[in-house]
Design an enzyme around this catalytic site. Structure first.
Site, PDB file in Angstrom:
ATOM      1  N   GLY A  56       1.005  -1.190  -0.040  1.00 17.57           N
ATOM      2  CA  GLY A  56       0.155   0.226   0.114  1.00 17.57           C
ATOM      3  C   GLY A  56       0.906   1.237  -0.128  1.00 17.57           C
ATOM      4  O   GLY A  56       1.906   1.321   0.251  1.00 17.57           O
ATOM      5  N   GLN A  61       3.014   9.950   1.902  1.00 19.44           N
ATOM      6  CA  GLN A  61       4.364   9.529   1.464  1.00 19.44           C
ATOM      7  C   GLN A  61       5.242   9.963   0.535  1.00 19.44           C
ATOM      8  O   GLN A  61       6.568   9.804   0.711  1.00 19.44           O
ATOM      9  CB  GLN A  61       4.219   7.736   1.556  1.00 19.44           C
ATOM     10  CG  GLN A  61       3.666   7.066   2.893  1.00 19.44           C
ATOM     11  CD  GLN A  61       3.757   5.703   2.795  1.00 19.44           C
ATOM     12  OE1 GLN A  61       2.761   5.121   2.133  1.00 19.44           O
ATOM     13  NE2 GLN A  61       4.499   5.117   3.334  1.00 19.44           N
ATOM     14  N   CYS A 103       6.439  -0.321   7.027  1.00 20.96           N
ATOM     15  CA  CYS A 103       6.292   0.804   6.428  1.00 20.96           C
ATOM     16  C   CYS A 103       7.208   1.347   5.478  1.00 20.96           C
ATOM     17  O   CYS A 103       8.361   1.470   5.699  1.00 20.96           O
ATOM     18  CB  CYS A 103       5.867   1.881   7.477  1.00 20.96           C
ATOM     19  SG  CYS A 103       5.308   3.537   6.781  1.00 20.96           S
ATOM     20  N   LEU A 104       7.171   1.726   4.381  1.00 17.60           N
ATOM     21  CA  LEU A 104       8.011   2.355   3.406  1.00 17.60           C
ATOM     22  C   LEU A 104       8.936   3.359   3.704  1.00 17.60           C
ATOM     23  O   LEU A 104       9.798   3.678   3.398  1.00 17.60           O
ATOM     24  CB  LEU A 104       7.286   2.298   2.036  1.00 17.60           C
ATOM     25  CG  LEU A 104       6.931   1.015   1.449  1.00 17.60           C
ATOM     26  CD1 LEU A 104       6.159   1.332  -0.023  1.00 17.60           C
ATOM     27  CD2 LEU A 104       8.004   0.040   1.125  1.00 17.60           C
ATOM     28  N   HIS A 145      -3.620   1.547   8.263  1.00 15.04           N
ATOM     29  CA  HIS A 145      -2.256   1.918   8.310  1.00 15.04           C
ATOM     30  C   HIS A 145      -2.274   3.176   7.365  1.00 15.04           C
ATOM     31  O   HIS A 145      -1.796   4.194   7.573  1.00 15.04           O
ATOM     32  CB  HIS A 145      -1.314   0.659   7.598  1.00 15.04           C
ATOM     33  CG  HIS A 145       0.005   1.303   7.581  1.00 15.04           C
ATOM     34  ND1 HIS A 145       0.993   0.709   8.329  1.00 15.04           N
ATOM     35  CD2 HIS A 145       0.577   1.862   6.459  1.00 15.04           C
ATOM     36  CE1 HIS A 145       2.239   1.015   7.921  1.00 15.04           C
ATOM     37  NE2 HIS A 145       1.947   1.792   6.944  1.00 15.04           N
ATOM     38  N   GLU A 146      -2.938   2.959   5.968  1.00 19.73           N
ATOM     39  CA  GLU A 146      -2.887   4.119   5.106  1.00 19.73           C
ATOM     40  C   GLU A 146      -3.615   5.446   5.354  1.00 19.73           C
ATOM     41  O   GLU A 146      -3.226   6.465   5.299  1.00 19.73           O
ATOM     42  CB  GLU A 146      -3.182   3.509   3.661  1.00 19.73           C
ATOM     43  CG  GLU A 146      -2.448   2.514   3.214  1.00 19.73           C
ATOM     44  CD  GLU A 146      -1.058   2.437   3.209  1.00 19.73           C
ATOM     45  OE1 GLU A 146      -0.702   3.700   3.052  1.00 19.73           O
ATOM     46  OE2 GLU A 146      -0.292   1.403   3.124  1.00 19.73           O
ATOM     47  N   HIS A 149      -1.502   7.474   7.595  1.00 13.18           N
ATOM     48  CA  HIS A 149      -0.589   8.424   6.791  1.00 13.18           C
ATOM     49  C   HIS A 149      -1.380   9.761   6.514  1.00 13.18           C
ATOM     50  O   HIS A 149      -0.912  10.900   6.601  1.00 13.18           O
ATOM     51  CB  HIS A 149       0.061   7.587   5.674  1.00 13.18           C
ATOM     52  CG  HIS A 149       1.049   6.847   5.795  1.00 13.18           C
ATOM     53  ND1 HIS A 149       2.265   7.275   6.282  1.00 13.18           N
ATOM     54  CD2 HIS A 149       1.001   5.448   5.483  1.00 13.18           C
ATOM     55  CE1 HIS A 149       3.171   6.121   6.374  1.00 13.18           C
ATOM     56  NE2 HIS A 149       2.359   5.006   5.994  1.00 13.18           N
TER      57      HIS A 149
HETATM   58  O1  GNR Z   1       4.348  -2.576   2.353  1.00 12.67           O
HETATM   59  C1  GNR Z   1       3.695  -2.493   3.292  1.00 12.67           C
HETATM   60  N1  GNR Z   1       3.442  -3.576   4.123  1.00 12.67           N
HETATM   61  C2  GNR Z   1       2.568  -3.527   5.309  1.00 12.67           C
HETATM   62  C3  GNR Z   1       2.432  -4.428   6.102  1.00 12.67           C
HETATM   63  C4  GNR Z   1       1.677  -4.573   7.233  1.00 12.67           C
HETATM   64  C5  GNR Z   1       0.697  -3.583   7.440  1.00 12.67           C
HETATM   65  C6  GNR Z   1       0.830  -2.572   6.436  1.00 12.67           C
HETATM   66  C7  GNR Z   1       1.621  -2.343   5.357  1.00 12.67           C
HETATM   67  S1  GNR Z   1       1.558  -0.883   4.551  1.00 12.67           S
HETATM   68  C8  GNR Z   1       3.276  -1.145   3.952  1.00 12.67           C
HETATM   69  C9  GNR Z   1       3.617  -0.088   2.832  1.00 12.67           C
HETATM   70  C10 GNR Z   1       3.200   1.320   3.478  1.00 12.67           C
HETATM   71  O2  GNR Z   1       4.178   2.050   4.127  1.00 12.67           O
HETATM   72  N2  GNR Z   1       2.223   1.769   3.448  1.00 12.67           N
HETATM   73  O3  GNR Z   1       1.972   3.029   4.046  1.00 12.67           O
HETATM   74 NI    NI Z   2       3.312   3.116   5.784  1.00 13.70          NI
END
Ligand code: GNR
Ligand code: NI
Length: 173
Positions: A56, A61, A103-104, A145-146, A149
């Site tokens: 995601g 980001q 998270c990236l 999670h997104e 952000h």
């Molecule tokens: O690549 C991603 N893997 C992930 C694994 C578990 C829960 C959430 C994520 S999102 C993350 C990519 C990212 O940073 N999205 O904001």
């Molecule tokens: Ni993230």
């Protein structure tokens, strides 16, 4: 031809902001124009997410502070999903689930995060059509999670300040 192949030639890989960049703390604005520039940003974000092997990516980001999320939870990475102006309500009968999240914007750190496991999700697509669903499994976790952000919130905010500081110092090196 799938979506990825079709648009690959004209997409750009965007730079992903890294914690503790203060720009990750901005609150994203609602999308009001469903135009070509929104589609282009979505394509670039999808390309960036695939290149970085993420599942995601939120516009925040890549330093675009609008309420746009791309995602692909499929094994073959050929089922892109787009969420514009997403909102969720936690359902009354929810329990919680813990999942090791990455998270990236926080590369190299995976942390167990606990979140509610039942939500009612509403969003728009890239054409502005409204959708509503009660997601299952990883989508429930990833969309929270997104959306965090888009609110300027990060996974590390769920950890102790000691742990967060340790991660901050390592990433600043
Ligand atoms: O690549 C991603 N893997 C992930 C694994 C578990 C829960 C959430 C994520 S999102 C993350 C990519 C990212 O940073 N999205 O904001
Ligand atoms: Ni993230």
């Amino acid at each position: 031809m799938d979506y990825k192949e079709k648009y690959y030639f004209m997409t750009q890989k965007l730079k992903i902001l890294q914690f503790p960049d203060p720009k990750l703390r901005k609150v994203a604005k609602k999308v009001t124009k469903f135009d070509k520039s929104l589609q282009n940003l979505a394509s670039d974000m999808l390309h960036t997410m695939y290149e970085e092997n993420g599942i995601g990516l939120a516009a925040t980001q890549v330093d675009h502070h609008i309420r746009l999320i791309v995602m692909d939870l499929s094994e073959k990475r050929n089922e892109p999903m787009f969420f514009v102006n997403p909102e969720y309500k936690i359902l009354d009968n929810h329990s919680t689930c813990s999942y090791e999240e990455g998270c990236l914007s926080i590369p190299g750190f995976n942390e167990e995060i606990t979140r509610p496991d039942k939500i009612d999700l509403k969003w728009q697509d890239l054409d502005g059509n409204t959708h509503n669903d009660k997601p299952k499994g990883l989508l429930t976790i990833c969309i929270q999670h997104e959306i965090d952000h888009l609110e300027g919130k990060l996974m590390v905010d769920y950890l102790s300040s000691l742990k967060r500081d340790r991660i901050r110092k390592k990433l600043l090196k």
